[in-house]
Design an enzyme around this catalytic site. Structure first.
Site, mmCIF file in Angstrom:
data_model
loop_
_atom_site.group_PDB
_atom_site.id
_atom_site.type_symbol
_atom_site.label_atom_id
_atom_site.label_comp_id
_atom_site.label_asym_id
_atom_site.label_seq_id
_atom_site.Cartn_x
_atom_site.Cartn_y
_atom_site.Cartn_z
ATOM 1 N N HIS A 278 44.448 39.885 35.780
ATOM 2 C CA HIS A 278 43.602 38.553 36.993
ATOM 3 C C HIS A 278 42.145 39.394 36.797
ATOM 4 C CE1 HIS A 278 41.189 36.578 40.343
ATOM 5 N NE2 HIS A 278 40.781 37.327 40.206
ATOM 6 N N GLU A 279 41.808 40.880 36.840
ATOM 7 C CA GLU A 279 40.739 41.560 36.451
ATOM 8 C C GLU A 279 40.463 41.442 34.973
ATOM 9 O OE1 GLU A 279 38.980 41.743 38.653
ATOM 10 O OE2 GLU A 279 40.122 41.613 40.176
#
Length: 421
Positions: A278-279
């Protein structure tokens, strides 16, 4: 006398607002989901214990009330300093002191900032006490006070720099707001650049990942995403909180992915990789760069509108408020008040944009890992660790929610899994 009457009137309005918001957050606090999701993985009654579910209802009511009070509380402080005459008296005393302007101005800004900090402190103390009482915060009081002093020092340095430039442009008349915006562009980029390497280390210790095996898995994922391997860090947050989180910040060569050590202790490898993915999505999709552009664009609108409001108020109410001219430093609380109000009002728009970016990063993470396996349990564990509201009410969603709700993220993870079966 008229200014004092204004203060009392505004204080009464804030008190009524506080009561209304208390009723709203209390009656919307039950941590529930729509009927269609009852009994599913998105239903907090399925993965919260009965005690934690009850605690989350009370805690979120308190959290939301504190949030909705934060803006009006701050506005009342600035109004008190302005209409109550404190800012004018401080400026007059400094002018009579015989000190040179380059000493008087920093001292005046310090006085305004210190007064605002101390008057706002009770709300911060209450928030900290609530977090401690419900087991979210693990930070000792001494450590919390140290962080607040760092907040004050950093905030003062930034306020002094911005105020000095703003009043310098105001003294030269013309389109001061446009000149200030042009100067704010490199300043915004500079602050984003130094945040991870100068400001963040003042609060926490950052290091390479301590789990060598997990580090190799993350580096492989980073290589797949085309991200430099030295951009993933671990931060010691377990001394401060039981919550789970990760984030990406910085810009250009300082852009980095940071994992809280609480996450490394409470999640399994698959769940961690999904968060890292996600990051990495933020990195690959240049969300930080887009955020900088958004901040620059929104600041233009806010400075234009704020400039017009400031000029109008000084022209119509300046004498009553103790402001002798547009470039009078005694007007600093007015500038801070306008900035705070406009920032609060703009939250629904900025949060909407943020939620879209976060949803895109969620999808990227699952696609990068190649599966959403572990996503549901990861969102559930994060919700339980923070006692968060899985499906927040409308006003909370508009003004507080920078991420999709846990319910939405769980449902989307299940949809992803069905599409890729």
């Amino acid at each position: 006398m008229r200014s004092k009457a204004v203060i009392w009137k505004c204080a009464a309005m804030v008190a009524l607002y506080a009561a209304a918001m208390a009723v709203y957050v209390w009656y919307t606090s039950p941590n529930r989901v729509p009927e269609a999701y009852r009994g599913t993985a998105a239903d907090p009654s399925v993965f919260f214990s009965a005690d934690k579910l009850q605690a989350s209802e009370t805690l979120n009511a308190l959290r939301n009330w504190i949030f909705f009070m934060s803006g009006p509380w701050e506005w009342l402080i600035y109004l008190f300093l302005l209409a109550g005459g404190a800012a004018r008296r401080w400026q007059d005393k400094l002018e009579r002191s015989g000190l040179p302007p380059y000493i008087r101005f920093p001292v005046f800004v310090l006085m305004v900032d210190a007064a605002s900090f101390l008057l706002y402190l009770p709300l911060r103390v209450f928030s900290f006490a609530v977090s401690k009482a419900y087991g979210i915060s693990t930070q000792p009081v001494a450590g919390w006070l140290r962080d607040r002093l760092v907040d004050f020092a950093v905030g003062y340095a930034i306020m002094l720099a911005v105020a000095a430039v703003a009043f310098w442009f105001l003294s030269r008349r013309g389109r001061w707001w446009l000149k200030l915006w042009l100067v704010s562009i490199p300043f915004t980029i500079f602050m984003m650049y130094v945040q991870p390497v100068v400001i963040d280390p003042l609060y926490n210790h950052f290091s390479r990942l301590t789990d060598a095996r997990l580090e190799s898995e993350i580096l492989a994922l980073a290589d797949k995403a085309g991200i430099p391997a030295d951009r993933v860090y671990e931060v010691d947050m377990s001394a401060k909180t039981n919550a789970i989180n990760a984030y990406v910040n910085g810009i250009g060569s300082t852009l980095r992915i940071v994992l809280w050590d609480t996450m490394l202790k409470k999640l399994d490898e698959q769940e961690i990789l999904l968060i890292v993915g996600h990051e990495m999505g933020h990195y690959v999709m240049h969300h930080l760069e887009w955020s900088a552009l958004g901040a620059i664009g929104s600041s233009l609108v806010m400075l234009w509108l704020g400039g017009r409001l400031y000029t109008f108020i000084v022209r119509r109410r300046g004498e009553e408020l103790g402001i002798r001219k547009p470039a009078d430093p005694a007007a600093l609380p007015l500038l801070l008040l306008l900035l705070s109000v406009m920032s609060f009002v703009s939250l629904p728009v900025s949060n909407l944009v943020s939620r879209q970016a976060e949803a895109a990063a969620d999808r990227y993470g699952m696609e990068l890992v190649g599966s959403s396996e572990g996503a549901v349990t990861m969102y559930q564990k994060m919700a339980v660790a923070s006692l968060s509201d899985v499906n927040p009410p409308l006003l909370v969603r508009w003004f507080r929610a920078s991420h999709p709700s846990d319910m939405e993220r769980i449902v989307e993870a299940e949809r992803f899994e069905r599409r890729h079966e």
